[in-house]
Design an enzyme around this catalytic site. Structure first.
Site, PDB file in Angstrom:
ATOM      1  N   LYS A 155      41.055 -77.969-119.944  1.00  0.00           N
ATOM      2  CA  LYS A 155      40.543 -77.982-118.575  1.00  0.00           C
ATOM      3  C   LYS A 155      41.638 -77.555-117.603  1.00  0.00           C
ATOM      4  O   LYS A 155      42.819 -77.757-117.879  1.00  0.00           O
ATOM      5  CB  LYS A 155      40.117 -79.409-118.197  1.00  0.00           C
ATOM      6  CG  LYS A 155      38.843 -79.883-118.839  1.00  0.00           C
ATOM      7  CD  LYS A 155      38.460 -81.264-118.324  1.00  0.00           C
ATOM      8  CE  LYS A 155      37.159 -81.750-118.934  1.00  0.00           C
ATOM      9  NZ  LYS A 155      35.996 -80.923-118.559  1.00  0.00           N
ATOM     10  N   ARG A 179      29.016 -84.516-126.634  1.00  0.00           N
ATOM     11  CA  ARG A 179      27.823 -84.355-127.466  1.00  0.00           C
ATOM     12  C   ARG A 179      28.161 -84.471-128.953  1.00  0.00           C
ATOM     13  O   ARG A 179      27.301 -84.832-129.758  1.00  0.00           O
ATOM     14  CB  ARG A 179      27.133 -83.028-127.131  1.00  0.00           C
ATOM     15  CG  ARG A 179      27.977 -81.809-127.375  1.00  0.00           C
ATOM     16  CD  ARG A 179      27.430 -80.584-126.663  1.00  0.00           C
ATOM     17  NE  ARG A 179      27.657 -80.645-125.204  1.00  0.00           N
ATOM     18  CZ  ARG A 179      27.238 -79.725-124.340  1.00  0.00           C
ATOM     19  NH1 ARG A 179      26.580 -78.641-124.767  1.00  0.00           N
ATOM     20  NH2 ARG A 179      27.481 -79.849-123.053  1.00  0.00           N
TER      21      ARG A 179
HETATM   22  N1  BES Z   1      33.524 -84.764-119.451  1.00  0.00           N
HETATM   23  C1  BES Z   1      33.024 -83.476-119.153  1.00  0.00           C
HETATM   24  C2  BES Z   1      31.915 -83.483-118.091  1.00  0.00           C
HETATM   25  C3  BES Z   1      32.266 -83.966-116.704  1.00  0.00           C
HETATM   26  C4  BES Z   1      32.417 -83.051-115.678  1.00  0.00           C
HETATM   27  C5  BES Z   1      32.368 -85.313-116.426  1.00  0.00           C
HETATM   28  C6  BES Z   1      32.705 -83.483-114.389  1.00  0.00           C
HETATM   29  C7  BES Z   1      32.663 -85.752-115.158  1.00  0.00           C
HETATM   30  C8  BES Z   1      32.825 -84.850-114.137  1.00  0.00           C
HETATM   31  C9  BES Z   1      32.447 -82.831-120.407  1.00  0.00           C
HETATM   32  O1  BES Z   1      33.028 -83.189-121.607  1.00  0.00           O
HETATM   33  C10 BES Z   1      32.616 -81.353-120.263  1.00  0.00           C
HETATM   34  O2  BES Z   1      33.739 -80.920-120.228  1.00  0.00           O
HETATM   35  N2  BES Z   1      31.501 -80.625-120.161  1.00  0.00           N
HETATM   36  C11 BES Z   1      31.517 -79.219-120.038  1.00  0.00           C
HETATM   37  C12 BES Z   1      30.521 -78.658-121.035  1.00  0.00           C
HETATM   38  C13 BES Z   1      30.581 -77.174-121.159  1.00  0.00           C
HETATM   39  C14 BES Z   1      31.845 -76.788-121.919  1.00  0.00           C
HETATM   40  C15 BES Z   1      29.353 -76.714-121.882  1.00  0.00           C
HETATM   41  C16 BES Z   1      31.074 -78.847-118.629  1.00  0.00           C
HETATM   42  O3  BES Z   1      30.120 -79.448-118.129  1.00  0.00           O
HETATM   43  O4  BES Z   1      31.714 -78.009-118.028  1.00  0.00           O
HETATM   44 ZN    ZN Z   2      34.739 -82.031-122.088  1.00  0.00          ZN
END
Ligand code: BES
Ligand code: ZN
Ligand code: ZN
Length: 498
Positions: A280, A354
């Protein structure tokens, strides 16, 4: 904080402070507020007439009776417009009054039960909302501060003052329920506020064991060796890049009741989400300490279910791991064998929630459940679609309807998204049974669709995406900035109404 009920008139209480209320637009207060106003020679009416107090929701004024009544202070709180009066207004007003009281150094607070009188709310519900709002509103996370410069002491007692003795039982029951639900929410807030170097999977599992012993829940903690022996390789693939061993916590309320078909709650427990090799951006990455907010909400809900002694068999599953990048970490394109037997191509290691939920959902079958709920900070798309005011829900319509009702009552509201089978196209993998991501479009739905493939056949299931709702940037009346505890009140209300 202790809660007690006293039968009597608010204007006769010898108190550090008494709380009364006012609806917007009222010029001559009635009920308890009217009685206090009369005893004070019309001071409240004078405040209103002079335009100094309008009764806006969460507006607060302090009056000093100087011996006209035994209380040292009167705290007047606004309830807003009468047509917009709900239990949430009670929670907010109770929180605003209690915070003012604490600021003044009050430790023992007396209050009328907002809503039970002029508001015409059932007394049990009103008492629950007053206590809930007070406990939630006064929350602070101090455990990592060594200096507390201006911190006022906590309230030691909240006394609900009611003139009608026939309501005592109802008020007691409501107050107890409100306190259990609110304190369970604070447990969840503490776990989310606690940083990832402290709240590791091992540490959270220990908290769960401690809470289980106190509340009377069965608790089992599966260690990494057991997870490996069971074949939870989707969960373990997320754990590979970190040093902290994965855990799965299993909590059970009414474990012995084979006659009650189980309700299983599954919570995403990523103690820190760096994104893994699909790293990230560093801006705001610290917020990913809250990526175990789903698991923490499940622990809070199970605690409340046990203490409320709900006549249900409730199981909580908390898969716990960090998501870190290192030489052992899972790489984009790697394929893993899930507990269900399906192979997963991990195209993004940042879609890790997931993966751990997939194995936990499969494992839920062990309990022959009548329904499964999962709650997870799953997708940034949830934030884009719904902002601060609703969790996204996907899956079984009857379960969604139950959550909708519970969400209106608790103001932890939910809104549905579809899982049309056409969305499945996006998750096709060229090398495995399924991919873990499916492009930019409809990312929250794609997350839900992926999970649906791992739900035991024929079991009604609903997915609750709470991404971004785990931590609040804003200071709200009964939700201070930081961890919100979102999901505890929603799940417990849904269980209470089951
Ligand atoms: N933990 C994150 C989602 C999240 C985003 C939680 C903002 C709290 C605040 C999750 O694991 C993630 O990174 N999701 C990705 C999925 C994508 C790679 C399909 C996302 O939503 O960007
Ligand atoms: Zn994530
Ligand atoms: Zn995550």
């Amino acid at each position: 904080m202790q809660t007690e009920i006293v039968i009597g008139a608010i204007q006769t209480q010898a108190a550090q402070a008494v709380v009364v209320n006012l609806f917007e637009g009222v010029t001559v207060p009635g009920g308890a507020t009217g009685a206090v106003d009369s005893a004070l020679g019309g001071q409240i009416q004078a405040l209103i007439a002079g335009g100094d107090f309008r009764g806006k929701l969460n507006e607060v004024a302090v009056l000093y009776p100087h011996g006209a009544i035994p209380a040292r202070r009167v705290i007047l709180v606004g309830l807003g417009k009468r047509e917009k009066f709900t239990p949430d207004v009670i929670r907010q007003a109770a929180a605003s009054a209690a915070k003012k009281a604490r600021d003044l150094g009050v430790t023992q607070l007396h209050t009328i039960v907002h809503g039970a009188g002029v508001g015409k709310m059932p007394p049990e519900q009103a008492a629950a909302a007053v206590v809930e709002g007070t406990v939630l509103g006064l929350y602070r996370f101090h455990e990592l501060k060594t200096h507390l410069d201006e911190a006022r002491p906590d309230l030691t007692t909240l006394t609900l003052v009611e003139w009608d003795a026939t309501r005592q039982r109802a008020l007691e029951a409501g107050a107890r329920q409100g306190q259990i639900v609110a304190e369970s929410t604070l447990l969840t807030r503490d776990l989310v506020n606690r940083p990832a170097n402290i709240a590791t999977p091992t540490a959270i599992a220990e908290v769960a064991q401690h809470i289980a012993a106190e509340a009377g829940l069965r608790c089992q903690v599966l260690d990494k060796e057991t997870l490996t022996a069971l074949g939870m390789h989707a969960l373990l693939s997320v754990n590979r890049g970190g040093d902290e061993p994965a855990r799965m916590v299993i909590l059970e309320h009414n474990a012995g009741r084979a006659d009650l078909p189980a309700l299983v709650l599954v919570g995403k427990g990523i103690t820190f989400d760096t994104g893994g090799i699909s790293l990230k951006p560093s801006e705001n990455m610290h917020r990913m300490k809250g990526d175990m907010g789903g698991a923490a909400a499940v622990l809070g809900a199970l605690r409340a279910a046990a203490l409320l002694d709900l006549p249900l068999h409730v199981v909580g599953l908390m898969p716990l791991t960090e998501n870190m990048p290192d030489a052992h970490a899972t790489k984009p394109g790697d394929v893993v064998h899930s507990l269900k037997g399906l192979t997963i191509e991990i195209l993004s290691t940042d879609a890790e929630g997931r993966l751990i939920l997939a194995d936990a959902l499969t494992y839920a079958q062990t309990f022959a459940p009548q329904a499964i709920f999962d709650i997870a900070t799953l997708t940034g798309g949830r934030v884009v679609a719904l902002g601060d005011h609703a969790a996204a829900v996907m899956g079984d319509e009857a379960l969604i309807a139950r959550l909708h009702t519970a969400g209106e009552a608790t103001f932890e509201r939910v809104w549905p998204l579809p899982l049309f089978e056409e969305y499945g196209e996006q998750l096709k993998s060229t090398v495995a049974d399924v991919a873990n991501v499916g492009g930019r479009a409809a990312s929250s739905i794609i997350g839900g669709y992926f999970l649906s493939k791992f739900v035991p056949d024929g079991v009604p299931w609903v997915h609750i995406d709470i991404a971004g709702l785990d931590l609040s940037e804003k200071d709200l009346p009964y939700t201070p900035k930081g961890a919100t505890g979102f999901g505890v009140r929603l799940l417990v209300e849904m269980l209470r109404r089951w």
